[in-house]
Design a protein around this motif. Structure first.
Motif, PDB file in Angstrom:
ATOM      1  N   LEU A   8       0.812  -1.199   0.000  1.00  0.00           N
ATOM      2  CA  LEU A   8       0.000   0.000   0.000  1.00  0.00           C
ATOM      3  C   LEU A   8       0.850   1.254   0.000  1.00  0.00           C
ATOM      4  O   LEU A   8       1.794   1.394   0.763  1.00  0.00           O
ATOM      5  CB  LEU A   8      -0.920   0.031   1.235  1.00  0.00           C
ATOM      6  CG  LEU A   8      -2.140  -0.864   1.163  1.00  0.00           C
ATOM      7  CD1 LEU A   8      -3.008  -0.604   2.370  1.00  0.00           C
ATOM      8  CD2 LEU A   8      -2.935  -0.630  -0.099  1.00  0.00           C
ATOM      9  N   LEU A   9       0.456   2.180  -0.874  1.00  0.00           N
ATOM     10  CA  LEU A   9       1.133   3.461  -0.963  1.00  0.00           C
ATOM     11  C   LEU A   9       0.121   4.563  -0.773  1.00  0.00           C
ATOM     12  O   LEU A   9      -1.079   4.364  -0.854  1.00  0.00           O
ATOM     13  CB  LEU A   9       1.815   3.613  -2.340  1.00  0.00           C
ATOM     14  CG  LEU A   9       2.888   2.566  -2.677  1.00  0.00           C
ATOM     15  CD1 LEU A   9       3.386   2.814  -4.087  1.00  0.00           C
ATOM     16  CD2 LEU A   9       4.049   2.636  -1.699  1.00  0.00           C
ATOM     17  N   SER A  10       0.606   5.768  -0.536  1.00  0.00           N
ATOM     18  CA  SER A  10      -0.278   6.913  -0.419  1.00  0.00           C
ATOM     19  C   SER A  10      -0.823   7.260  -1.786  1.00  0.00           C
ATOM     20  O   SER A  10      -0.343   6.763  -2.800  1.00  0.00           O
ATOM     21  CB  SER A  10       0.500   8.104   0.147  1.00  0.00           C
ATOM     22  OG  SER A  10       1.433   8.558  -0.800  1.00  0.00           O
ATOM     23  N   PRO A  11      -1.861   8.155  -1.887  1.00  0.00           N
ATOM     24  CA  PRO A  11      -2.464   8.468  -3.178  1.00  0.00           C
ATOM     25  C   PRO A  11      -1.480   8.971  -4.218  1.00  0.00           C
ATOM     26  O   PRO A  11      -1.707   8.836  -5.404  1.00  0.00           O
ATOM     27  CB  PRO A  11      -3.502   9.539  -2.818  1.00  0.00           C
ATOM     28  CG  PRO A  11      -3.862   9.236  -1.395  1.00  0.00           C
ATOM     29  CD  PRO A  11      -2.578   8.759  -0.765  1.00  0.00           C
ATOM     30  N   GLN A  38      -0.486   0.287  12.523  1.00  0.00           N
ATOM     31  CA  GLN A  38      -0.441   1.720  12.283  1.00  0.00           C
ATOM     32  C   GLN A  38      -1.827   2.349  12.367  1.00  0.00           C
ATOM     33  O   GLN A  38      -2.844   1.644  12.273  1.00  0.00           O
ATOM     34  CB  GLN A  38       0.192   1.988  10.927  1.00  0.00           C
ATOM     35  CG  GLN A  38       1.626   1.494  10.813  1.00  0.00           C
ATOM     36  CD  GLN A  38       2.544   2.115  11.856  1.00  0.00           C
ATOM     37  OE1 GLN A  38       2.677   3.340  11.911  1.00  0.00           O
ATOM     38  NE2 GLN A  38       3.157   1.282  12.688  1.00  0.00           N
ATOM     39  N   PRO A  39      -1.892   3.678  12.550  1.00  0.00           N
ATOM     40  CA  PRO A  39      -3.191   4.344  12.680  1.00  0.00           C
ATOM     41  C   PRO A  39      -4.083   4.099  11.471  1.00  0.00           C
ATOM     42  O   PRO A  39      -3.603   3.981  10.344  1.00  0.00           O
ATOM     43  CB  PRO A  39      -2.811   5.828  12.786  1.00  0.00           C
ATOM     44  CG  PRO A  39      -1.409   5.834  13.282  1.00  0.00           C
ATOM     45  CD  PRO A  39      -0.769   4.607  12.703  1.00  0.00           C
ATOM     46  N   ALA A  40      -5.379   4.034  11.738  1.00  0.00           N
ATOM     47  CA  ALA A  40      -6.348   3.869  10.659  1.00  0.00           C
ATOM     48  C   ALA A  40      -6.448   5.163   9.869  1.00  0.00           C
ATOM     49  O   ALA A  40      -6.599   6.242  10.444  1.00  0.00           O
ATOM     50  CB  ALA A  40      -7.716   3.490  11.226  1.00  0.00           C
ATOM     51  N   GLU A  41      -6.338   5.068   8.554  1.00  0.00           N
ATOM     52  CA  GLU A  41      -6.425   6.227   7.680  1.00  0.00           C
ATOM     53  C   GLU A  41      -7.398   5.921   6.552  1.00  0.00           C
ATOM     54  O   GLU A  41      -7.563   4.767   6.160  1.00  0.00           O
ATOM     55  CB  GLU A  41      -5.045   6.558   7.099  1.00  0.00           C
ATOM     56  CG  GLU A  41      -4.012   6.932   8.153  1.00  0.00           C
ATOM     57  CD  GLU A  41      -2.613   7.058   7.573  1.00  0.00           C
ATOM     58  OE1 GLU A  41      -2.413   6.592   6.425  1.00  0.00           O
ATOM     59  OE2 GLU A  41      -1.743   7.612   8.252  1.00  0.00           O
ATOM     60  N   PRO A  42      -8.043   6.956   6.003  1.00  0.00           N
ATOM     61  CA  PRO A  42      -8.951   6.721   4.878  1.00  0.00           C
ATOM     62  C   PRO A  42      -8.199   6.142   3.687  1.00  0.00           C
ATOM     63  O   PRO A  42      -7.098   6.589   3.363  1.00  0.00           O
ATOM     64  CB  PRO A  42      -9.489   8.128   4.556  1.00  0.00           C
ATOM     65  CG  PRO A  42      -9.251   8.930   5.804  1.00  0.00           C
ATOM     66  CD  PRO A  42      -8.003   8.370   6.411  1.00  0.00           C
ATOM     67  N   THR A  43      -8.781   5.162   3.056  1.00  0.00           N
ATOM     68  CA  THR A  43      -8.195   4.584   1.858  1.00  0.00           C
ATOM     69  C   THR A  43      -9.301   3.931   1.048  1.00  0.00           C
ATOM     70  O   THR A  43     -10.325   3.539   1.604  1.00  0.00           O
ATOM     71  CB  THR A  43      -7.114   3.537   2.201  1.00  0.00           C
ATOM     72  OG1 THR A  43      -6.496   3.071   1.008  1.00  0.00           O
ATOM     73  CG2 THR A  43      -7.712   2.351   2.943  1.00  0.00           C
ATOM     74  N   ASP A  44      -9.115   3.840  -0.267  1.00  0.00           N
ATOM     75  CA  ASP A  44     -10.144   3.190  -1.060  1.00  0.00           C
ATOM     76  C   ASP A  44     -10.008   1.677  -0.913  1.00  0.00           C
ATOM     77  O   ASP A  44      -8.969   1.151  -0.528  1.00  0.00           O
ATOM     78  CB  ASP A  44     -10.063   3.617  -2.527  1.00  0.00           C
ATOM     79  CG  ASP A  44      -8.860   3.048  -3.249  1.00  0.00           C
ATOM     80  OD1 ASP A  44      -8.914   1.873  -3.644  1.00  0.00           O
ATOM     81  OD2 ASP A  44      -7.863   3.770  -3.404  1.00  0.00           O
ATOM     82  N   TYR A  45     -11.089   0.967  -1.219  1.00  0.00           N
ATOM     83  CA  TYR A  45     -11.144  -0.466  -0.964  1.00  0.00           C
ATOM     84  C   TYR A  45     -10.153  -1.250  -1.809  1.00  0.00           C
ATOM     85  O   TYR A  45      -9.630  -2.281  -1.364  1.00  0.00           O
ATOM     86  CB  TYR A  45     -12.563  -0.980  -1.215  1.00  0.00           C
ATOM     87  CG  TYR A  45     -13.600  -0.434  -0.258  1.00  0.00           C
ATOM     88  CD1 TYR A  45     -13.230   0.121   0.970  1.00  0.00           C
ATOM     89  CD2 TYR A  45     -14.957  -0.465  -0.573  1.00  0.00           C
ATOM     90  CE1 TYR A  45     -14.177   0.618   1.850  1.00  0.00           C
ATOM     91  CE2 TYR A  45     -15.914   0.028   0.303  1.00  0.00           C
ATOM     92  CZ  TYR A  45     -15.517   0.571   1.504  1.00  0.00           C
ATOM     93  OH  TYR A  45     -16.460   1.053   2.372  1.00  0.00           O
ATOM     94  N   PHE A  46      -9.896  -0.799  -3.029  1.00  0.00           N
ATOM     95  CA  PHE A  46      -8.918  -1.500  -3.854  1.00  0.00           C
ATOM     96  C   PHE A  46      -7.533  -1.393  -3.220  1.00  0.00           C
ATOM     97  O   PHE A  46      -6.805  -2.389  -3.104  1.00  0.00           O
ATOM     98  CB  PHE A  46      -8.902  -0.921  -5.272  1.00  0.00           C
ATOM     99  CG  PHE A  46     -10.149  -1.190  -6.060  1.00  0.00           C
ATOM    100  CD1 PHE A  46     -10.305  -2.378  -6.761  1.00  0.00           C
ATOM    101  CD2 PHE A  46     -11.178  -0.263  -6.102  1.00  0.00           C
ATOM    102  CE1 PHE A  46     -11.461  -2.634  -7.483  1.00  0.00           C
ATOM    103  CE2 PHE A  46     -12.341  -0.502  -6.827  1.00  0.00           C
ATOM    104  CZ  PHE A  46     -12.479  -1.692  -7.518  1.00  0.00           C
ATOM    105  N   SER A  47      -7.167  -0.185  -2.808  1.00  0.00           N
ATOM    106  CA  SER A  47      -5.860   0.020  -2.192  1.00  0.00           C
ATOM    107  C   SER A  47      -5.721  -0.745  -0.888  1.00  0.00           C
ATOM    108  O   SER A  47      -4.634  -1.194  -0.539  1.00  0.00           O
ATOM    109  CB  SER A  47      -5.624   1.517  -1.939  1.00  0.00           C
ATOM    110  OG  SER A  47      -5.563   2.229  -3.153  1.00  0.00           O
ATOM    111  N   PHE A  48      -6.819  -0.899  -0.164  1.00  0.00           N
ATOM    112  CA  PHE A  48      -6.760  -1.624   1.100  1.00  0.00           C
ATOM    113  C   PHE A  48      -6.231  -3.039   0.880  1.00  0.00           C
ATOM    114  O   PHE A  48      -5.494  -3.574   1.701  1.00  0.00           O
ATOM    115  CB  PHE A  48      -8.137  -1.675   1.751  1.00  0.00           C
ATOM    116  CG  PHE A  48      -8.104  -2.063   3.200  1.00  0.00           C
ATOM    117  CD1 PHE A  48      -8.142  -1.107   4.201  1.00  0.00           C
ATOM    118  CD2 PHE A  48      -8.000  -3.398   3.585  1.00  0.00           C
ATOM    119  CE1 PHE A  48      -8.100  -1.464   5.540  1.00  0.00           C
ATOM    120  CE2 PHE A  48      -7.955  -3.769   4.913  1.00  0.00           C
ATOM    121  CZ  PHE A  48      -8.000  -2.795   5.895  1.00  0.00           C
TER     122      PHE A  48
END
Length: 249
Positions: A8-11, A38-48
């Motif tokens: 997983l990478l950032s946007p 790590q802290p929960a952060e918003p992410t899209d389901y594909f990236s998850f």
């Protein structure tokens, strides 16, 4: 399927921030250095799940990754951890469940990808319905290719209701409605096959860094066709439901 803890990478395609525990550059869920959640952060389901935004998925691999992550994120594993990590575990588990439920279902997956592309199908449907009611032009919410069949069906359903209200039964009419139900179910299956073809077209398009902006004409065409097909499919599903309800009432 890629290991989500490392993929997983950032946007913008850069590693996520430093680990709260050891200060090293961390992966999205667990730190590569110390292994802490790590802290929960918003992410899209594909990236998850460490996936590209494609519509043809290996569902068996998705299921395996889901259960693997479920075991790693289960709140029971963090029962003796700090309150903050317990909270992160709950949040991440919720994200995981939502992502899996959405991506494993073909229609939900398609609608979700369209949402990422800036398309809100439910809002579009509501606006179309409100406009049709305001103008009295109900045909605006009916797919054009179904107008004639829907008009005939509505007349038959109204006749069936009137017959039953008067205590009469028309077996020929009921037979016609059953045939209509079969016809619409066939069209529903055909729309699913057509949707699969659109998935292939979408997956063949080159990836973009900003999916919701700057769409190329061919990308917009595929999106518009998916939207139209999903609206048609939803309408067909409602027709099948209405006929079933009428025949079993």
């Amino acid at each position: 399927m890629a290991d989500i803890s490392k993929s997983l990478l950032s946007p913008v395609g850069q590693p996520t921030p430093q680990c709260w525990s050891c200060g090293e550059m961390r992966a999205a869920l667990f730190c590569d250095a110390c292994g802490n959640l790590q802290p929960a952060e918003p992410t899209d389901y594909f990236s998850f799940f460490g996936l590209p935004r494609k519509l043809n998925l290996d569902l068996a691999a998705l299921e395996r990754e889901y259960y693997r992550l479920s075991r790693k994120l289960h709140p029971d594993l963090f029962a003796n951890a700090a309150v903050q990590q317990q909270s992160w575990s709950l949040q991440r588990s919720s994200q995981l469940n939502d992502a899996y439920r959405t991506l494993r279902e073909p229609i939900a997956r398609t609608e979700y990808l369209l949402k990422l592309e800036g398309v809100q199908l439910e809002e579009q449907s509501q606006r179309a319905t409100q406009q049709a009611r305001a103008t009295g032009e109900q045909k605006k919410v009916v797919p054009p290719e179904l107008l004639e069949e829907v008009f005939e069906l509505n007349m038959q359903l109204e006749e069936l209701r009137m017959n039953r209200k008067m205590g009469d039964r028309d077996e020929d009419l009921e037979k016609q409605l059953a045939e209509q139900e079969s016809t619409f179910e066939l069209k529903l299956h055909e729309s699913d096959a057509e949707l699969g073809q659109l998935w292939n077209e979408w997956d063949a398009l080159p990836p973009r860094e900003e999916p919701a902006a700057g769409k190329e004409p061919v990308q917009k065409q595929v999106i518009d066709r998916m939207v139209a097909l999903l609206n048609k499919r939803s309408y067909l599903r409602n027709l099948v439901r209405d006929v079933k309800d009428a025949l079993t009432a």
